[in-house]
Motif scaffolding. Structure first.
Motif, PDB file in Angstrom:
ATOM      1  N   LEU A 366       0.831  -1.210   0.000  1.00 52.25           N
ATOM      2  CA  LEU A 366       0.000   0.000   0.000  1.00 52.25           C
ATOM      3  C   LEU A 366       0.864   1.257   0.000  1.00 52.25           C
ATOM      4  O   LEU A 366       0.528   2.256  -0.642  1.00 52.25           O
ATOM      5  CB  LEU A 366      -0.937  -0.007   1.208  1.00 52.25           C
ATOM      6  CG  LEU A 366      -2.071  -1.029   1.180  1.00 52.25           C
ATOM      7  CD1 LEU A 366      -2.815  -1.030   2.517  1.00 52.25           C
ATOM      8  CD2 LEU A 366      -3.036  -0.717   0.045  1.00 52.25           C
ATOM      9  N   THR A 367       1.970   1.199   0.710  1.00 50.04           N
ATOM     10  CA  THR A 367       2.876   2.350   0.751  1.00 50.04           C
ATOM     11  C   THR A 367       3.518   2.587  -0.611  1.00 50.04           C
ATOM     12  O   THR A 367       3.628   3.735  -1.068  1.00 50.04           O
ATOM     13  CB  THR A 367       3.957   2.133   1.824  1.00 50.04           C
ATOM     14  OG1 THR A 367       3.322   1.955   3.102  1.00 50.04           O
ATOM     15  CG2 THR A 367       4.907   3.315   1.896  1.00 50.04           C
ATOM     16  N   GLU A 369       2.248   1.798  -3.469  1.00 46.26           N
ATOM     17  CA  GLU A 369       1.196   2.332  -4.338  1.00 46.26           C
ATOM     18  C   GLU A 369       0.962   3.815  -4.053  1.00 46.26           C
ATOM     19  O   GLU A 369       0.734   4.605  -4.985  1.00 46.26           O
ATOM     20  CB  GLU A 369      -0.101   1.531  -4.139  1.00 46.26           C
ATOM     21  CG  GLU A 369      -0.009   0.101  -4.655  1.00 46.26           C
ATOM     22  CD  GLU A 369      -1.219  -0.742  -4.288  1.00 46.26           C
ATOM     23  OE1 GLU A 369      -2.085  -0.232  -3.520  1.00 46.26           O
ATOM     24  OE2 GLU A 369      -1.310  -1.891  -4.746  1.00 46.26           O
ATOM     25  N   ASP A 370       1.011   4.189  -2.798  1.00 44.52           N
ATOM     26  CA  ASP A 370       0.843   5.594  -2.404  1.00 44.52           C
ATOM     27  C   ASP A 370       1.971   6.443  -3.002  1.00 44.52           C
ATOM     28  O   ASP A 370       1.752   7.544  -3.520  1.00 44.52           O
ATOM     29  CB  ASP A 370       0.838   5.693  -0.881  1.00 44.52           C
ATOM     30  CG  ASP A 370       0.273   7.012  -0.374  1.00 44.52           C
ATOM     31  OD1 ASP A 370       0.045   7.926  -1.176  1.00 44.52           O
ATOM     32  OD2 ASP A 370       0.073   7.137   0.862  1.00 44.52           O
ATOM     33  N   ALA A 373       1.361   6.874  -6.706  1.00 49.91           N
ATOM     34  CA  ALA A 373       0.241   7.777  -6.972  1.00 49.91           C
ATOM     35  C   ALA A 373       0.640   9.236  -6.791  1.00 49.91           C
ATOM     36  O   ALA A 373       0.167  10.116  -7.527  1.00 49.91           O
ATOM     37  CB  ALA A 373      -0.932   7.428  -6.060  1.00 49.91           C
ATOM     38  N   GLU A 374       1.511   9.506  -5.818  1.00 54.25           N
ATOM     39  CA  GLU A 374       1.949  10.881  -5.558  1.00 54.25           C
ATOM     40  C   GLU A 374       3.081  11.317  -6.488  1.00 54.25           C
ATOM     41  O   GLU A 374       3.423  12.503  -6.534  1.00 54.25           O
ATOM     42  CB  GLU A 374       2.403  11.015  -4.103  1.00 54.25           C
ATOM     43  CG  GLU A 374       1.284  10.906  -3.090  1.00 54.25           C
ATOM     44  CD  GLU A 374       0.334  12.095  -3.126  1.00 54.25           C
ATOM     45  OE1 GLU A 374       0.680  13.115  -3.758  1.00 54.25           O
ATOM     46  OE2 GLU A 374      -0.756  12.004  -2.547  1.00 54.25           O
ATOM     47  N   PHE A 409       1.712  12.452   3.183  1.00 54.68           N
ATOM     48  CA  PHE A 409       2.091  11.054   2.941  1.00 54.68           C
ATOM     49  C   PHE A 409       2.583  10.394   4.227  1.00 54.68           C
ATOM     50  O   PHE A 409       2.199   9.261   4.550  1.00 54.68           O
ATOM     51  CB  PHE A 409       3.179  10.986   1.872  1.00 54.68           C
ATOM     52  CG  PHE A 409       3.859   9.647   1.775  1.00 54.68           C
ATOM     53  CD1 PHE A 409       3.273   8.603   1.089  1.00 54.68           C
ATOM     54  CD2 PHE A 409       5.084   9.423   2.408  1.00 54.68           C
ATOM     55  CE1 PHE A 409       3.895   7.364   1.009  1.00 54.68           C
ATOM     56  CE2 PHE A 409       5.704   8.193   2.334  1.00 54.68           C
ATOM     57  CZ  PHE A 409       5.114   7.161   1.635  1.00 54.68           C
ATOM     58  N   ARG A 412      -0.342   9.593   6.424  1.00 56.30           N
ATOM     59  CA  ARG A 412      -1.076   8.401   5.977  1.00 56.30           C
ATOM     60  C   ARG A 412      -0.319   7.129   6.333  1.00 56.30           C
ATOM     61  O   ARG A 412      -0.911   6.141   6.786  1.00 56.30           O
ATOM     62  CB  ARG A 412      -1.317   8.466   4.462  1.00 56.30           C
ATOM     63  CG  ARG A 412      -2.300   9.522   4.017  1.00 56.30           C
ATOM     64  CD  ARG A 412      -2.738   9.309   2.581  1.00 56.30           C
ATOM     65  NE  ARG A 412      -1.646   9.385   1.626  1.00 56.30           N
ATOM     66  CZ  ARG A 412      -1.192  10.511   1.071  1.00 56.30           C
ATOM     67  NH1 ARG A 412      -1.702  11.674   1.414  1.00 56.30           N
ATOM     68  NH2 ARG A 412      -0.213  10.477   0.180  1.00 56.30           N
ATOM     69  N   LEU A 413       0.992   7.137   6.114  1.00 55.11           N
ATOM     70  CA  LEU A 413       1.811   5.959   6.420  1.00 55.11           C
ATOM     71  C   LEU A 413       1.771   5.642   7.913  1.00 55.11           C
ATOM     72  O   LEU A 413       1.593   4.483   8.309  1.00 55.11           O
ATOM     73  CB  LEU A 413       3.248   6.208   5.974  1.00 55.11           C
ATOM     74  CG  LEU A 413       4.286   5.149   6.352  1.00 55.11           C
ATOM     75  CD1 LEU A 413       3.910   3.784   5.799  1.00 55.11           C
ATOM     76  CD2 LEU A 413       5.666   5.565   5.855  1.00 55.11           C
ATOM     77  N   ARG A 416      -1.646   4.380   8.904  1.00 52.05           N
ATOM     78  CA  ARG A 416      -1.841   3.046   8.325  1.00 52.05           C
ATOM     79  C   ARG A 416      -1.180   1.986   9.206  1.00 52.05           C
ATOM     80  O   ARG A 416      -1.780   0.949   9.517  1.00 52.05           O
ATOM     81  CB  ARG A 416      -1.238   3.004   6.914  1.00 52.05           C
ATOM     82  CG  ARG A 416      -1.378   1.653   6.201  1.00 52.05           C
ATOM     83  CD  ARG A 416      -0.673   1.694   4.838  1.00 52.05           C
ATOM     84  NE  ARG A 416      -1.186   2.759   4.006  1.00 52.05           N
ATOM     85  CZ  ARG A 416      -0.444   3.672   3.389  1.00 52.05           C
ATOM     86  NH1 ARG A 416       0.886   3.643   3.518  1.00 52.05           N
ATOM     87  NH2 ARG A 416      -0.991   4.599   2.648  1.00 52.05           N
TER      88      ARG A 416
END
Length: 471
Positions: A366-367, A369-370, A373-374, A409, A412-413, A416
């Motif tokens: 997931l990280t 992918e994040d 995306a950024e 970011f 979020r990390l 998460r």
């Protein structure tokens, strides 16, 4: 008296600070400095956070001198910031309220080594490389290895770990006892050389990880380990980070006693190839090392090879010679500096989280992918054997929007990882950078931490502005 260079030039014009710095300059002379360059060096090291220098830096040479400095500062309610080597990453040595930085680097004596009991006693300024060099001929070694040549005292203060943690544990497992100068200048000793004790509160564990907010650690008694009979290791490429992490999970769950198992994503491998002159395939890769007998390490490596093949990894490339292994692990430890080669004009914002091993693949995937995306340039590297990984985001600190996106970011990390039953920091510590996540992670236990801080340091002189959020 102080030299012309060391005349007090405090950034904080509070009269109490000025008086304290004047007394320290007179007492310690050339070991007390107010030069701008030295103050800034002690207020900012490998962190991306704003430089907040102290008003003065004093180089202590004994526990008694530390106590003397603390008593003087405490009497005037002047902040105290302990300083080891400055290798911490979350603003631990910044001085947001000014004050006095106590540099412990000259307290670097190894006081006693007890090979029969597998322990030793050192001053806080001793570095891990210095200790291991000193005890090499005893057949013992100190296994905590955060990468930087950090001081043992600083490693205890931040509860450091590193590449060997999956087998040998972290600083909380390595420290048997401490000598600490309390916020009012008393000298206390916690723990001892016995392998266990049921006598009273475990104050040693309270100070390990306290980041200088409860006292100044000046001496430590630490565990040592026997050097393994045989060491083998190497690298194993994988098609993606998910496969690599799943191989790690299976390895740990099968009970293979791997000593080191580190993840480098493809971007980090590219950076290490450039900086450390490696020639690895630019794909997610695990660095591994096995310790034990000849037969044991051979069996462990064969079991891992089978697991790696199951997840599409391999071939496992052996590093049989000590020189080859040293080159690989030096490259891993230099990952931060290697990351700089990806964009020399950017600064690196380093962050870490840790999750239960069963959630590792999900969290890393997931990280990644994040990051994609950024559009970040942000390699991933980590001590994945215990669920801990790091992200190094290359950021232009002069671009407010880029800084904002980076901070979002990191938030979020961190959240998460916490929501997966993990922590916002596995080994870097809280410092200034991770304070806002502690309520989410600890809930009402944060109020207990505040109560401990208030009881031991009612005037908030010990490294104020660290760990505990202001609200």
């Amino acid at each position: 008296m102080a030299t012309a260079e060391n005349k007090p030039q405090t950034s904080n014009q509070n009269s109490d600070v000025t008086a304290v710095v004047a007394k320290l300059s007179e007492r310690f002379q050339d070991r007390c400095s107010t030069s701008k360059a030295l103050r800034e060096q002690h207020g900012h090291t490998t962190t991306w956070l704003k430089n907040q220098p102290p008003d003065a830096v004093v180089f202590a040479q004994s526990t008694e001198e530390v106590a003397e400095i603390v008593r003087l500062c405490a009497a005037h309610k002047v902040p105290i910031i302990p300083f080891g080597t400055g290798s911490s990453l979350e603003g631990h040595v910044n001085a947001p309220l000014g004050g006095v930085s106590i540099d412990l680097s000259r307290m670097n004596n190894i006081l006693e080594v007890n090979p029969e009991d597998l322990d030793c006693r050192v001053e806080a300024g001793v570095t891990r490389k210095q200790l291991n060099s000193y005890i090499r001929d005893t057949g013992l070694f100190f296994p905590i290895d955060p990468g930087a040549d950090a001081s043992i005292g600083g490693m205890a203060a931040t509860r450091a770990s590193g590449t060997n943690a999956v087998r040998y544990g972290t600083m909380k497992d390595a420290v048997l006892g401490l000598t600490v100068v309390t916020p009012d200048g008393r000298i206390i000793r916690t723990g001892g050389r016995a392998k266990k004790s049921s006598a009273g509160y475990d104050l040693t564990r309270l100070y390990v990880g306290s980041e200088g907010t409860l006292g100044v650690i000046t001496e430590l008694t630490v565990r040592l380990h026997g050097q393994p009979e045989a060491i083998s290791g190497g690298v194993c490429p994988f098609p993606d980070v998910t496969a690599a992490c799943n191989a790690v999970i299976a390895t740990i769950q099968m009970g293979i006693p791997v000593a080191r198992i580190e993840l480098l994503d493809s971007l980090q491998v590219r950076a290490c190839n450039t900086y450390s002159k490696l020639d690895l395939a630019e794909t997610p890769t695990l660095f591994l090392e096995f310790h034990g007998s000849d037969a044991g390490v051979r069996e462990q490596s064969e079991m891992f090879s089978a697991i790696a093949e199951e997840y599409g990894g391999g071939p496992f490339q052996w590093a049989t010679a000590a020189e080859e292994r040293t080159k690989l692990w030096t490259a891993r430890h230099d990952a931060y500096w290697a990351g700089k080669t990806l964009n020399p004009d950017a600064e690196i914002m380093v962050t870490d989280v840790c999750v239960p091993i069963s959630r590792l693949a999900e969290c890393v995937t997931l990280t990644a992918e994040d990051i994609q995306a950024e559009g970040f340039l942000a390699p991933i590297v980590g001590h994945v054997g215990d669920g801990n990984f790091h992200v190094q985001i290359l950021v232009d600190l002069d671009d407010p929007e880029e800084v904002r996106k980076t901070e979002a970011f990191v938030e979020r990390l961190s959240l998460r990882a916490i929501d997966m039953g993990g922590t916002c920091t596995g080994e870097h510590g809280v410092g200034q950078g991770k304070q806002k996540y502690l309520r989410r992670e600890h809930g009402e236990a944060l109020d207990v931490m505040r109560a401990v801080k208030q009881a031991l340091d009612p005037d908030n002189v010990m490294n104020p502005g660290k760990i505990l959020p202001q609200s």
